[in-house]
Design a protein around this motif. Structure first.
Motif, PDB file in Angstrom:
ATOM      1  N   ALA A  97       2.448  -3.027  -8.364  1.00 55.97           N
ATOM      2  CA  ALA A  97       1.988  -1.704  -9.199  1.00 55.97           C
ATOM      3  C   ALA A  97       2.811  -1.270 -10.199  1.00 55.97           C
ATOM      4  CB  ALA A  97       1.601  -0.635  -8.328  1.00 55.97           C
ATOM      5  N   LYS A  98       4.234  -1.529  -9.984  1.00 63.09           N
ATOM      6  CA  LYS A  98       5.137  -1.150 -10.943  1.00 63.09           C
ATOM      7  C   LYS A  98       5.489  -2.235 -11.969  1.00 63.09           C
ATOM      8  CE  LYS A  98       7.645   2.128  -7.755  1.00 63.09           C
ATOM      9  NZ  LYS A  98       8.956   2.253  -7.058  1.00 63.09           N
ATOM     10  N   LEU A  99       5.097  -3.363 -11.557  1.00 67.63           N
ATOM     11  CA  LEU A  99       5.285  -4.252 -12.447  1.00 67.63           C
ATOM     12  C   LEU A  99       4.014  -4.630 -13.388  1.00 67.63           C
ATOM     13  CD1 LEU A  99       6.823  -7.284 -10.029  1.00 67.63           C
ATOM     14  CD2 LEU A  99       7.957  -5.943 -11.831  1.00 67.63           C
ATOM     15  N   GLY A 100       2.904  -3.613 -13.182  1.00 69.74           N
ATOM     16  CA  GLY A 100       2.041  -3.661 -14.228  1.00 69.74           C
ATOM     17  C   GLY A 100       0.764  -4.040 -13.667  1.00 69.74           C
ATOM     18  N   ALA A 101       0.510  -4.522 -12.363  1.00 72.26           N
ATOM     19  CA  ALA A 101      -0.829  -4.933 -11.862  1.00 72.26           C
ATOM     20  C   ALA A 101      -1.589  -3.762 -11.544  1.00 72.26           C
ATOM     21  CB  ALA A 101      -0.385  -5.821 -10.429  1.00 72.26           C
ATOM     22  N   LYS A 102      -2.957  -4.093 -11.642  1.00 77.08           N
ATOM     23  CA  LYS A 102      -3.957  -3.064 -11.054  1.00 77.08           C
ATOM     24  C   LYS A 102      -3.978  -3.027  -9.534  1.00 77.08           C
ATOM     25  CE  LYS A 102      -7.291  -0.026 -10.725  1.00 77.08           C
ATOM     26  NZ  LYS A 102      -6.671   1.303 -10.619  1.00 77.08           N
ATOM     27  N   VAL A 103      -3.737  -2.641  -8.515  1.00 80.71           N
ATOM     28  CA  VAL A 103      -3.716  -2.830  -7.024  1.00 80.71           C
ATOM     29  C   VAL A 103      -4.517  -1.753  -6.365  1.00 80.71           C
ATOM     30  CG1 VAL A 103      -2.052  -2.570  -5.374  1.00 80.71           C
ATOM     31  CG2 VAL A 103      -1.116  -3.401  -7.291  1.00 80.71           C
ATOM     32  N   THR A 104      -5.269  -2.423  -5.328  1.00 85.05           N
ATOM     33  CA  THR A 104      -6.289  -1.721  -4.770  1.00 85.05           C
ATOM     34  C   THR A 104      -5.967  -2.063  -3.440  1.00 85.05           C
ATOM     35  OG1 THR A 104      -8.010  -1.858  -6.586  1.00 85.05           O
ATOM     36  CG2 THR A 104      -8.708  -1.348  -4.412  1.00 85.05           C
ATOM     37  N   ILE A 105      -5.701  -0.923  -2.633  1.00 85.05           N
ATOM     38  CA  ILE A 105      -5.657  -1.134  -1.328  1.00 85.05           C
ATOM     39  C   ILE A 105      -6.892  -0.837  -0.275  1.00 85.05           C
ATOM     40  CG2 ILE A 105      -4.259  -0.417   0.794  1.00 85.05           C
ATOM     41  CD1 ILE A 105      -2.081   0.211  -1.354  1.00 85.05           C
ATOM     42  N   VAL A 106      -7.231  -1.677   0.584  1.00 87.74           N
ATOM     43  CA  VAL A 106      -8.170  -1.487   1.529  1.00 87.74           C
ATOM     44  C   VAL A 106      -7.536  -1.716   3.117  1.00 87.74           C
ATOM     45  CG1 VAL A 106     -10.300  -2.806   2.443  1.00 87.74           C
ATOM     46  CG2 VAL A 106      -9.829  -2.913   0.046  1.00 87.74           C
ATOM     47  N   GLU A 107      -7.851  -0.469   3.573  1.00 90.35           N
ATOM     48  CA  GLU A 107      -7.555  -0.164   5.012  1.00 90.35           C
ATOM     49  C   GLU A 107      -8.524   0.235   5.873  1.00 90.35           C
ATOM     50  OE1 GLU A 107      -5.768   0.393   8.473  1.00 90.35           O
ATOM     51  OE2 GLU A 107      -4.632  -0.567   6.941  1.00 90.35           O
ATOM     52  N   ALA A 108      -8.533  -0.540   6.995  1.00 88.05           N
ATOM     53  CA  ALA A 108      -9.629  -0.526   8.136  1.00 88.05           C
ATOM     54  C   ALA A 108      -9.617   1.030   8.895  1.00 88.05           C
ATOM     55  CB  ALA A 108      -9.689  -1.586   8.894  1.00 88.05           C
ATOM     56  N   LYS A 109      -8.226   1.515   9.061  1.00 84.13           N
ATOM     57  CA  LYS A 109      -8.254   2.764   9.739  1.00 84.13           C
ATOM     58  C   LYS A 109      -8.302   4.090   8.588  1.00 84.13           C
ATOM     59  CE  LYS A 109      -5.821   0.848  13.474  1.00 84.13           C
ATOM     60  NZ  LYS A 109      -4.612   0.754  14.221  1.00 84.13           N
ATOM     61  N   ALA A 110      -8.257   5.338   9.413  1.00 88.38           N
ATOM     62  CA  ALA A 110      -8.525   6.357   8.495  1.00 88.38           C
ATOM     63  C   ALA A 110      -7.240   6.791   7.609  1.00 88.38           C
ATOM     64  CB  ALA A 110      -8.860   7.459   9.574  1.00 88.38           C
ATOM     65  N   GLN A 111      -6.004   6.053   7.806  1.00 94.98           N
ATOM     66  CA  GLN A 111      -5.036   6.444   7.066  1.00 94.98           C
ATOM     67  C   GLN A 111      -3.962   5.250   6.691  1.00 94.98           C
ATOM     68  OE1 GLN A 111      -2.291   9.359   9.506  1.00 94.98           O
ATOM     69  NE2 GLN A 111      -1.102   7.943   9.267  1.00 94.98           N
TER      70      GLN A 111
END
Length: 462
Positions: A196-210
């Motif tokens: 993300a800091k290098l310029g990528a558009k980052v999306t995180i998918v997490e199965a749990k609540a946090q």
């Protein structure tokens, strides 16, 4: 076929294996270590060290990029920066080569014979190694299994092409325009934050609540806030379902998500390397999918030891190293046993998290007298001069005696607190011990003393 023999045979030259071999060699034991790749294992070659190099490079680039916007509070401005990721990776690989070469030198210095090849265990005293020169059979008196772990593959997202494990993610030659990360644990967040800091558009998918579900929400909250400030999208309670035509699909309670992603990084955990090298055929007692050991790192088979990731959580290099020392000492006839009170764990996210000992809820579950003392980084002068005041230091302790049960911190640079935190627990320190110890000013470390003072109701700067 070449036949060899030795006193100690170590299978795997990761952090646990090479430390065990060095200690065995130093004890005068004829030792052979077998590794199919460069020494240092996952941590040194494709894990801990490469990821920290990428994190550092990303932080440097991000700082310059921020200055280019003209919004720097320090008054610094620059031209628009660019990064040649292939050159960055070359720098990272140079560090790895230097360290692996250093490990090789240490093994030679200790008189350890290193054999490069793919090994398979035949029985508790014999292995077969396929090397570039052919097959070798090695017999030993003591066998140490240190074969480590590998990333877990999700059936709907098999590794290959645009589906990456952490290994491939740390060797990319270009910053992906879009990057989806499946798994909100520390590996995914460390690498995701860097890109993300290098310029990528980052999306995180997490199965749990946090995110970082192994920790409490108070610790992960500053990390989540920083991710959002960096433009990272975080989807919780979301289950990755598949990937095709540059789109990651994820199931949620309100429907299916479709996330554009040139690359998908899967970081849902690691599994021990057991079946691949014949460990399973030994019939050792197991604890779930891990090899069961006692406090001397002995397995259920006499003369067979196991250390590191194959023995279960926490899968940490420094835990494996400590086990390697114990196994070597036991084989050498010393009275060694696992008597550690604490194993520090660090997440090199932004901000960093360091955890040693019991978390608040863990302590309260077994001790009604457990209490918590917290000190915010926003009250620390050094944190202010570094422009990073998000986070805190927290000491979990017995209310009456002040005995320290656990220490945690979240903040920029707090990974360096790990040694002090672990030492406090190993020495059975109390709040008074920490509060009465002079900490240098101005440093981030003062926050540890301030937290202890707060626990004693003697706060100075809060």
């Amino acid at each position: 076929m070449t036949d060899l023999s030795c006193k100690v045979l170590v299978l795997g030259a990761g952090p646990g294996g090479y430390v065990c071999a060095i200690r065995a060699g130093q004890a005068g034991l004829d030792t052979i270590i077998v590794e199919k790749a460069a020494p240092g294992g996952t941590c040194l070659n494709v894990g801990c060290i490469p990821s920290k190099a990428l994190i550092h490079a990303a932080e440097q680039f991000h700082a310059v990029a921020e200055a280019a916007t003209g919004n720097s509070a320090l008054g610094i401005t620059t031209a628009s920066p660019k990064i040649d990721l292939s050159k960055t990776m070359g720098w990272k690989d140079g560090i790895v080569r230097q360290l692996t070469g250093g490990v090789g030198g240490l093994l030679r210095k200790a008189g350890v014979r290193k054999i490069e090849g793919e090994a398979r265990i035949l029985d508790g005293k014999t292995i077969e190694v396929r090397t570039a020169e052919g097959l070798s059979r090695i017999s030993c008196e003591s066998l140490v299994i240190a074969t480590g772990s590998v990333p877990i593959e999700v059936p709907s997202l098999p590794f290959g092409s645009n589906i990456l494990s952490s290994t491939e993610a740390l060797s990319l030659q270009q910053v992906p325009e879009t990057l989806a990360i499946v798994g909100g644990g520390y590996i995914g967040l460390e690498i995701g934050t860097a890109y993300a800091k290098l310029g990528a558009k980052v999306t995180i998918v997490e199965a749990k609540a946090q995110i970082l579900p192994q920790y409490d929400a108070e610790l992960s909250k500053p990390v989540l806030a920083r991710l959002k400030a960096l433009g990272v999208e975080v989807h919780l309670n979301a289950q990755a379902a598949g990937y095709e035509n540059g789109v990651l699909r994820a199931k949620t309670a309100v429907g299916e998500l479709k996330i554009a992603a040139r690359k998908v990084l899967v970081t849902v955990g690691r599994r021990p390397v057991i079946a691949e090298c014949g460990v399973a055929d030994l019939g050792l007692d197991m604890q779930g999918r891990y090899i069961k050991i006692n406090g001397k790192c002995q397995t259920s088979m006499r003369g067979v030891y196991a250390i590191g990731d194959v023995t279960g959580e926490p899968m940490l290099a420094h835990r494996a190293m400590a086990q390697g020392e114990i196994a070597a000492a036991v084989i050498a006839g010393e009275a060694a046993n696992w008597d550690k009170r604490a194993i520090p764990a660090v997440c090199f996210t932004d901000p960093e998290i360091v955890v040693v000992g019991q978390l608040p809820e863990e302590a309260r579950a077994v001790n009604a007298e457990a209490a918590v003392a917290t000190y915010p980084l926003r009250a620390n002068g050094r944190a202010m001069t570094l422009e990073r005041t998000d986070g805190f230091v927290r000491i979990v302790h017995e209310k009456a005696s002040g005995l320290v049960l656990g220490i945690q911190a979240v903040g920029a640079g707090v990974s360096e607190f790990a040694g002090e935190f672990a030492l406090a627990l190993e020495m059975c320190a109390t709040l008074t011990d920490i509060a009465a110890t002079i900490h240098a000013h101005p440093t981030l470390g003062e926050t540890v003393q301030e937290a202890a003072l707060a626990g004693l109701s003697k706060a100075l700067h809060a």
